[in-house]
Enzyme design. Structure first.
Site, PDB file in Angstrom:
ATOM      1  N   GLY A 286      33.526  54.463  36.555  1.00 21.41           N
ATOM      2  CA  GLY A 286      32.879  55.013  37.743  1.00 21.41           C
ATOM      3  C   GLY A 286      31.387  54.810  37.635  1.00 21.41           C
TER       4      GLY A 286
ATOM      5  CB  CYS B 236      34.271  51.922  31.890  1.00 20.23           C
ATOM      6  SG  CYS B 236      32.539  51.523  32.127  1.00 20.23           S
ATOM      7  CE1 TYR B 237      30.891  59.526  33.971  1.00 21.91           C
ATOM      8  CE2 TYR B 237      33.130  59.999  34.698  1.00 21.91           C
ATOM      9  CZ  TYR B 237      31.840  60.419  34.456  1.00 21.91           C
ATOM     10  OH  TYR B 237      31.492  61.725  34.683  1.00 21.91           O
TER      11      TYR B 237
ATOM     12  CG  HIS C  87      36.099  47.413  33.198  1.00 19.82           C
ATOM     13  ND1 HIS C  87      36.442  48.470  34.015  1.00 19.82           N
ATOM     14  CD2 HIS C  87      34.778  47.550  32.949  1.00 19.82           C
ATOM     15  CE1 HIS C  87      35.380  49.201  34.268  1.00 19.82           C
ATOM     16  NE2 HIS C  87      34.349  48.669  33.629  1.00 19.82           N
TER      17      HIS C  87
ATOM     18  CD  GLU D  80      39.922  47.871  34.802  1.00 24.92           C
ATOM     19  OE1 GLU D  80      40.193  47.968  33.605  1.00 24.92           O
ATOM     20  OE2 GLU D  80      38.917  48.396  35.313  1.00 24.92           O
TER      21      GLU D  80
ATOM     22  CB  SER E  60      53.138  44.905  64.650  1.00 24.89           C
ATOM     23  OG  SER E  60      53.222  44.585  63.269  1.00 24.89           O
ATOM     24  N   GLY E  61      55.730  42.854  64.164  1.00 25.49           N
ATOM     25  CA  GLY E  61      55.978  41.489  63.705  1.00 25.49           C
ATOM     26  C   GLY E  61      55.259  41.213  62.391  1.00 25.49           C
TER      27      GLY E  61
ATOM     28  CG  ASP F 282      52.415  46.232  55.916  1.00 24.55           C
ATOM     29  OD1 ASP F 282      52.746  45.456  55.006  1.00 24.55           O
ATOM     30  OD2 ASP F 282      51.235  46.562  56.131  1.00 24.55           O
ATOM     31  CB  SER F 283      56.121  47.002  61.331  1.00 23.91           C
ATOM     32  OG  SER F 283      55.927  45.731  61.884  1.00 23.91           O
TER      33      SER F 283
ATOM     34  CE  LYS G 172      50.464  42.909  53.790  1.00 22.02           C
ATOM     35  NZ  LYS G 172      50.292  43.700  55.024  1.00 22.02           N
TER      36      LYS G 172
END
Ligand code: XMP
Length: 511
Positions: free
Chosen positions: A56, A83-84, A169, A171, A223-224, A227-228, A367
Site C-alpha cells: 500500500g 511490502c507494506y 512483490h 504477485e 446484452s450479448g 458476462d450476461s 473475467k
C-alpha cells in the site's frame, strides 16, 4: 462462496491487490479481497485458512497509517505480509522499520535461506521491489530468510507461527520465483489442498441456484456480452425453462449480432429468449443528437423505459438475475475512479422491474474465470472470447449525428475489419478492434468520378484491463487489405484511416 478453503487478502491500498487474489485463485485456492479494517469477529466468522496483507502507499509511521487489529495475527492463521504488509507485521510484532532516503524500485537480486516459504527456490533470484520504508530488524522469534544488497530483511518469518513477511512483490511477473512463493505459502505453509476449480464452481453454483429458485421464475437481461451470456447459460443449466432471457435490440448492434445471439441461445441451447425490437424508439430519440454524453444518457434512459414497459406486460418476477462480476463488486465497494465517461450497463434495472430478489451467479469471479466457466459450459470461442462491446453500442462509434446511412456503412466496414482480423489469427491477441464512422467527408476519386464521402477510422488496441491501452501494431498488408475491401465493398466511404493513439491520452472508444 462457502468453499472449504478460503484465503483472505487484506487490502491496504496497493496497486497490485486484485492481482494477488487472481494469482491465488490460479493456484487453485479461492481468495477474496477485503478491506484492511475488517474486524476480528468478521474474520473469525469467515474462517480463512490463510491471510495475505497487501502492499500500500502508506508508511507505518504516518499518523493516518492503515493499521489492522493486531490480535488478528494471534489467531493462528497462516499469514503472508507483502511490502507494506511485511512492514506492518514487523512493526506490530516489535521489529524495526526504517525509512530509506531513496525509494528502491525495480529488480533486485535476493539471496534466500532454507524456509518452507522458499522451497524449490534457487539461492539467488530476481525479485521486484517498490518501497521506501523497509524492515531493518525482524521481530523477536522471527528469522531473516532473504536479503538483497540494499534490503537487509527482504524476507523474514516464523515457521511455528506460520507468519511471514516479504518486502518484494511475489504477485508481479518480474519476480522470478513469485508464483512459487505464493504456491509455497498456500501448500507448504498453510497446508491447503486446493479445491477451487471452475468445474467445482459450476457444480456448486447450479446446486445453490436450484435450492434458491425452486420452481419460481427468473428474468435475465442479456446484452450479448460475455458476462450476461455465461450467467444466462449457467442459470439455464440450473433451472432450464424457468429462466426467461430478454434482449433489447436498440438498433445499435453490430452486423448479424442479434441473429447470432438468437441462433446460439434460443435455437441452440433452447433458452426462453425474447428479443424486444426497440430500434424505432431508440433511434428516434437519438435523432439530431451529437453530444456523446447526451447520447449515452438517452440510451441509458431508454433501456430502462423499454424494460419498464416489458415488466408492465409480463408482471412481477420472483428473481432478477444479473451478470455482475467480481471486479464490479470490488470497484463499487472500494474504488473511487473519476468519471471519464458515464459507462452504461443494465445497472438501473432493479428500479423499474418488480421482483423479489437479485441473483448474481458470477459475482465472485474474475473475467478470466467467467471465460473458463463459459468454456466448461460448452459455449463457443466466438462468445466466450468475445471482445468487449460498449452498452451504447454503435452509437458511440458514429461520430456526430446518428443516421441510418452512417449506421449501415459502419456495420459493413466493421464487419470487414473484424473478419480480416479473425482470418489473420489476430482476434485473441488484440483486445478490441472495430471501425468508427467519423463525421468527416472528404474528396476522393473513384473510376473517373469525383467522390465526396465519409472517412472511416479503424481502431485496434492491446490492453489487459481497458484502463490503459496501446494501438495494435497490425501488419501494413493487413491494413491495406481491409482498407481496399472497405472502399470497394462499402458505399459511401472513400477514405480509411488507422488510429495510432494510445490510452491515455485517448480513450479506446471515440466517444
Ligand atoms: P474507453 O473508451 O473509456 O473504454 O477507453 C474502456 C472500455 O470500456 C468500454 N466501454 C463501455 N462499456 N458501457 C460499457 O459497458 C459503456 O458505456 C462503455 N463505454 C466504453 C470500451 O469498449 C472499452 O472496452
Amino acid at each position: 462462496m462457502n468453499n472449504k478453503e478460503l484465503v483472505l487478502v487484506l487490502d491496504f491500498g496497493g496497486q497490485y491487490n486484485q492481482l494477488i487474489v487472481r494469482r491465488i485463485r490460479d493456484l487453485g485456492v479461492y481468495s477474496e479481497l477485503v478491506p484492511y479494517s475488517t474486524t476480528i469477529e468478521k474474520i473469525k466468522e469467515l474462517n480463512p485458512k490463510g491471510l495475505v496483507l497487501t502492499g500500500g502507499p502508506n508508511s507505518v509511521f504516518a499518523s493516518d497509517s492503515l493499521v489492522m487489529d493486531s490480535r488478528i495475527l494471534d489467531l493462528g492463521i497462516p499469514t503472508l505480509g507483502i511490502c507494506y504488509g511485511a512492514q506492518l507485521i514487523a512493526y506490530l510484532k516489535g521489529g524495526e522499520v526504517l525509512s530509506a532516503e531513496t525509494r528502491e524500485y525495480g529488480k533486485s537480486e535476493m539471496s534466500v535461506k532454507p524456509s518452507p516459504l522458499f522451497k524449490h527456490i534457487p539461492e539467488k533470484s530476481v525479485v521486484w521491489m517498490s518501497h521506501t520504508d523497509y524492515v531493518s530488524k525482524a521481530p523477536e522469534g522471527y528469522e531473516v530468510i532473504g536479503f538483497t544488497d540494499s534490503c537487509p530483511v527482504a524476507a523474514y518469518g516464523n515457521d511455528k507461527a506460520k507468519i511471514y513477511g516479504v518486502q518484494f512483490h511475489p504477485e508481479v511477473v518480474h519476480t522470478e520465483c513469485g508464483n512459487t512463493v505464493l504456491r509455497n505459502f498456500l501448500y507448504e505453509v498453510a497446508g491447503l489442498k486446493g479445491d477451487w476449480s471452475m468445474r467445482n464452481f459450476i457444480g456448486d453454483m447450479v446446486g445453490k441456484i436450484r435450492d434458491k429458485v425452486g420452481d419460481k421464475k427468473v428474468l435475465l437481461a442479456m446484452s450479448g456480452g460475455v458476462d450476461s451470456a455465461v450467467a444466462a447459460t449457467l442459470m439455464h443449466r440450473a433451472i432450464g425453462k424457468n429462466l426467461q432471457c430478454v434482449l433489447v435490440d436498440h438498433g445499435l448492434m453490430r452486423k448479424y449480432e442479434v441473429e447470432d445471439i438468437v441462433r446460439v441461445f434460443r435455437d441452440g441451447i433452447g433458452m426462453n429468449l425474447d428479443v424486444i425490437d426497440a430500434k424505432e424508439r431508440f433511434l428516434s430519440r437519438l435523432n439530431g443528437i451529437t453530444e456523446p454524453e447526451q447520447k449515452r444518457k438517452i440510451i441509458g434512459e431508454e433501456f430502462i423505459r423499454t424494460f419498464e414497459d416489458y415488466s408492465k406486460k409480463s408482471g412481477k418476477v420472483d428473481f432478477l438475475a444479473q451478470g455482475t462480476i467480481y471486479p464490479d463488486v470490488i470497484e463499487s465497494g472500494f474504488g473511487k475512479a473519476a468519471l471519464i465517461k458515464s459507462h452504461h450497463n443494465v445497472g438501473g434495472l432493479p428500479s423499474v422491474i418488480a421482483f423479489d430478489e437479485i441473483i448474481e451467479p458470477l459475482r465472485d469471479l474474475f473475467k478470466d474465470e467467467v471465460r473458463k466457466v463459459g468454456f466448461e459450459l460448452g459455449l463457443d470461442k466466438s462468445i466466450v472470447m468475445r471482445q468487449p462491446f460498449p452498452g451504447p453500442g454503435l452509437a458511440v462509434r458514429v461520430i456526430g449525428e446518428i443516421t441510418e446511412e452512417k449506421l449501415e456503412l459502419l456495420r459493413d466496414a466493421d464487419f470487414i475489419f473484424r473478419e480480416e482480423i479473425r482470418k489473420a489469427g489476430l482476434d485473441t491477441e488484440i483486445w478490441q478492434y472495430f471501425a468508427v464512422v467519423t463525421d468527416l467527408k472528404s474528396v476522393g476519386v473513384m473510376g473517373d468520378m469525383r467522390t465526396y464521402d465519409y472517412t472511416v477510422a479503424l481502431r485496434a488496441v492491446t490492453s489487459v484491463d481497458a484502463m490503459s491501452a496501446d494501438w495494435a501494431r497490425i501488419p501494413y498488408e493487413l491494413l491495406a487489405k481491409v482498407s481496399n475491401r472497405i472502399i470497394n465493398e462499402v458505399n459511401g466511404v472513400n477514405r480509411v484511416v488507422y488510429d495510432i493513439t494510445s490510452k491515455p491520452p485517448s480513450t479506446i472508444e471515440w466517444e
